[in-house]
Design an enzyme around this catalytic site. Structure first.
Site, PDB file in Angstrom:
ATOM      1  N   LYS A   1       4.837 -14.284   0.369  1.00  0.00           N
ATOM      2  CA  LYS A   1       3.454 -14.558  -0.068  1.00  0.00           C
ATOM      3  C   LYS A   1       3.372 -14.683  -1.588  1.00  0.00           C
ATOM      4  O   LYS A   1       2.783 -15.618  -2.104  1.00  0.00           O
ATOM      5  CB  LYS A   1       2.500 -13.434   0.376  1.00  0.00           C
ATOM      6  CG  LYS A   1       2.408 -13.218   1.863  1.00  0.00           C
ATOM      7  CD  LYS A   1       1.384 -12.142   2.211  1.00  0.00           C
ATOM      8  CE  LYS A   1       1.696 -10.748   1.690  1.00  0.00           C
ATOM      9  NZ  LYS A   1       2.858 -10.084   2.311  1.00  0.00           N
TER      10      LYS A   1
ATOM     11  N   ARG B   1      -5.527  -6.869   5.065  1.00  0.00           N
ATOM     12  CA  ARG B   1      -4.521  -6.231   5.916  1.00  0.00           C
ATOM     13  C   ARG B   1      -5.109  -5.569   7.144  1.00  0.00           C
ATOM     14  O   ARG B   1      -4.475  -4.722   7.772  1.00  0.00           O
ATOM     15  CB  ARG B   1      -3.709  -5.224   5.099  1.00  0.00           C
ATOM     16  CG  ARG B   1      -3.059  -5.932   3.921  1.00  0.00           C
ATOM     17  CD  ARG B   1      -1.935  -5.223   3.282  1.00  0.00           C
ATOM     18  NE  ARG B   1      -1.617  -5.902   2.040  1.00  0.00           N
ATOM     19  CZ  ARG B   1      -0.441  -5.868   1.445  1.00  0.00           C
ATOM     20  NH1 ARG B   1       0.540  -5.194   1.961  1.00  0.00           N
ATOM     21  NH2 ARG B   1      -0.250  -6.522   0.318  1.00  0.00           N
TER      22      ARG B   1
ATOM     23  N   ARG C   1      15.357  -7.649  -3.454  1.00  0.00           N
ATOM     24  CA  ARG C   1      14.568  -8.263  -4.525  1.00  0.00           C
ATOM     25  C   ARG C   1      14.440  -7.304  -5.708  1.00  0.00           C
ATOM     26  O   ARG C   1      14.736  -6.119  -5.610  1.00  0.00           O
ATOM     27  CB  ARG C   1      13.201  -8.703  -4.006  1.00  0.00           C
ATOM     28  CG  ARG C   1      12.255  -7.558  -3.752  1.00  0.00           C
ATOM     29  CD  ARG C   1      10.933  -8.057  -3.265  1.00  0.00           C
ATOM     30  NE  ARG C   1      10.037  -6.965  -2.967  1.00  0.00           N
ATOM     31  CZ  ARG C   1       8.832  -7.120  -2.440  1.00  0.00           C
ATOM     32  NH1 ARG C   1       8.383  -8.312  -2.115  1.00  0.00           N
ATOM     33  NH2 ARG C   1       8.065  -6.078  -2.212  1.00  0.00           N
TER      34      ARG C   1
ATOM     35  N   ARG D   1      11.367  -2.058  -7.033  1.00  0.00           N
ATOM     36  CA  ARG D   1      10.008  -1.567  -6.841  1.00  0.00           C
ATOM     37  C   ARG D   1      10.043  -0.192  -6.182  1.00  0.00           C
ATOM     38  O   ARG D   1      10.868   0.045  -5.296  1.00  0.00           O
ATOM     39  CB  ARG D   1       9.247  -2.561  -5.941  1.00  0.00           C
ATOM     40  CG  ARG D   1       7.903  -2.922  -6.491  1.00  0.00           C
ATOM     41  CD  ARG D   1       7.311  -4.037  -5.699  1.00  0.00           C
ATOM     42  NE  ARG D   1       6.664  -3.576  -4.488  1.00  0.00           N
ATOM     43  CZ  ARG D   1       5.896  -4.336  -3.719  1.00  0.00           C
ATOM     44  NH1 ARG D   1       5.704  -5.597  -4.039  1.00  0.00           N
ATOM     45  NH2 ARG D   1       5.339  -3.853  -2.640  1.00  0.00           N
TER      46      ARG D   1
ATOM     47  N   ARG E   1       6.780   0.289   6.001  1.00  0.00           N
ATOM     48  CA  ARG E   1       5.858  -0.819   5.724  1.00  0.00           C
ATOM     49  C   ARG E   1       5.990  -1.918   6.772  1.00  0.00           C
ATOM     50  O   ARG E   1       5.000  -2.508   7.193  1.00  0.00           O
ATOM     51  CB  ARG E   1       6.142  -1.400   4.328  1.00  0.00           C
ATOM     52  CG  ARG E   1       5.430  -0.627   3.225  1.00  0.00           C
ATOM     53  CD  ARG E   1       6.123  -0.779   1.892  1.00  0.00           C
ATOM     54  NE  ARG E   1       6.097  -2.120   1.357  1.00  0.00           N
ATOM     55  CZ  ARG E   1       7.093  -2.649   0.621  1.00  0.00           C
ATOM     56  NH1 ARG E   1       8.186  -1.951   0.374  1.00  0.00           N
ATOM     57  NH2 ARG E   1       6.986  -3.852   0.151  1.00  0.00           N
TER      58      ARG E   1
HETATM   59  P1  AMP Z   1       2.354  -5.715  -1.847  1.00  0.00           P
HETATM   60  O1  AMP Z   1       2.648  -5.810  -3.299  1.00  0.00           O
HETATM   61  O2  AMP Z   1       1.481  -6.845  -1.374  1.00  0.00           O
HETATM   62  O3  AMP Z   1       3.592  -5.563  -1.000  1.00  0.00           O
HETATM   63  O4  AMP Z   1       1.485  -4.384  -1.629  1.00  0.00           O
HETATM   64  C1  AMP Z   1       2.027  -3.133  -1.988  1.00  0.00           C
HETATM   65  C2  AMP Z   1       1.224  -1.998  -1.374  1.00  0.00           C
HETATM   66  O5  AMP Z   1      -0.116  -2.024  -1.856  1.00  0.00           O
HETATM   67  C3  AMP Z   1       1.087  -2.049   0.143  1.00  0.00           C
HETATM   68  O6  AMP Z   1       2.226  -1.504   0.798  1.00  0.00           O
HETATM   69  C4  AMP Z   1      -0.167  -1.187   0.344  1.00  0.00           C
HETATM   70  O7  AMP Z   1       0.129   0.186   0.191  1.00  0.00           O
HETATM   71  C5  AMP Z   1      -1.030  -1.577  -0.845  1.00  0.00           C
HETATM   72  N1  AMP Z   1      -1.961  -2.695  -0.539  1.00  0.00           N
HETATM   73  C6  AMP Z   1      -1.925  -3.956  -1.047  1.00  0.00           C
HETATM   74  N2  AMP Z   1      -2.925  -4.707  -0.553  1.00  0.00           N
HETATM   75  C7  AMP Z   1      -3.616  -3.904   0.304  1.00  0.00           C
HETATM   76  C8  AMP Z   1      -4.767  -4.088   1.140  1.00  0.00           C
HETATM   77  N3  AMP Z   1      -5.418  -5.265   1.223  1.00  0.00           N
HETATM   78  N4  AMP Z   1      -5.199  -3.021   1.879  1.00  0.00           N
HETATM   79  C9  AMP Z   1      -4.595  -1.814   1.808  1.00  0.00           C
HETATM   80  N5  AMP Z   1      -3.478  -1.584   1.055  1.00  0.00           N
HETATM   81  C10 AMP Z   1      -3.001  -2.606   0.303  1.00  0.00           C
END
Ligand code: AMP
Length: 225
Positions: free
Chosen positions: A20, A98, A138, A170, A181
């Protein structure tokens, strides 16, 4: 270069590691849209010494691989989207939705902003095994937060191509948290959201297992169709 008119709000769905963020950055370059990643907004909040301590406390969930509270997502994402729309600029939403509950809250927000007709959702499909492999390999820039997806070309890179910062891993890209996750935010989470958008007639699906450029080409075809 002039491109065909595309929708103002592009929502990217997909499991962690589906690409994404990578695809969002490519679209930003092509269409001059703003990339809104709720994960990036949350990580920026985490490293902001002046951020509200109550908000920061909610980030513990993120660090352990769980979803953070909806209220925090809405607060961060809606303000950012509104700012861009007010500037007449389109947005690419990356990981911002989500759950079906969140999708409905965004729907109400878009309705209020009178942009419901300007929404397109792209579901980037990927299997868990490939996602796991990508996530363990990554890197992220410790200075600017830029994420470097795994590819043969990127394997030996040690510094950020954007700012020269040192690349690291990360905090939530460790074996245990990745597995959690992928369990909590995998296809089980995506499928009902995709079904919600399919019923609204705004869903498109692309194969995320192919190489970055091929997926990008397909996404552009979908946007410009
Ligand atoms: P990402 O960078 O998109 O992989 O997001 C990292 C983390 O941020 C996720 O594992 C969630 O803990 C949190 N997160 C990001 N977007 C959302 C969302 N829309 N709703 C709830 N948690 C989120």
């Amino acid at each position: 270069m002039q491109h065909k008119d595309i929708k103002k709000i592009i929502i990217l769905l997909g499991i962690p590691g589906s690409g994404k963020g990578t695809q969002a950055r490519k679209l930003v370059e092509r269409y001059n849209y703003t990339h809104i990643s709720t994960g990036d907004l949350l990580r920026a909040l985490d490293s902001d010494p002046e951020a509200d301590p109550v908000d920061k406390q909610m980030l513990e969930d993120m660090k352990t691989g769980h979803l953070v509270a909806d209220t925090l997502i809405y607060k961060l994402a809606f303000a950012e989207i509104k700012k861009q729309l007010d500037d007449n600029r389109g947005v690419i939403l990356d990981g911002a939705i989500r759950s079906v509950e969140q999708a409905k809250a965004y729907h109400d927000f878009f309705e209020k902003e009178d942009v419901l007709d300007d929404v397109l959702v792209i579901d980037i499909k990927l299997d868990n095994e490939t996602a796991y492999r990508r996530l363990t390999k990554r890197k992220i820039c410790s200075d600017c937060g830029h994420i470097i997806p795994f590819s043969q070309k990127n394997e030996d890179i040690m510094t950020c191509e954007k700012c020269g910062g040192v690349l690291t891993v990360r905090e939530d890209d460790n074996d245990e948290t990745i597995k959690l996750r992928l369990e909590e935010q995998g296809e089980k989470m995506i499928a009902p959201i995709a079904a919600y958008y399919d019923a609204l007639g705004v869903l498109q699906t692309v194969d995320g297992s192919l190489d970055i450029e091929t997926v990008d080409g397909t996404v552009i075809d979908v946007l410009e169709a």
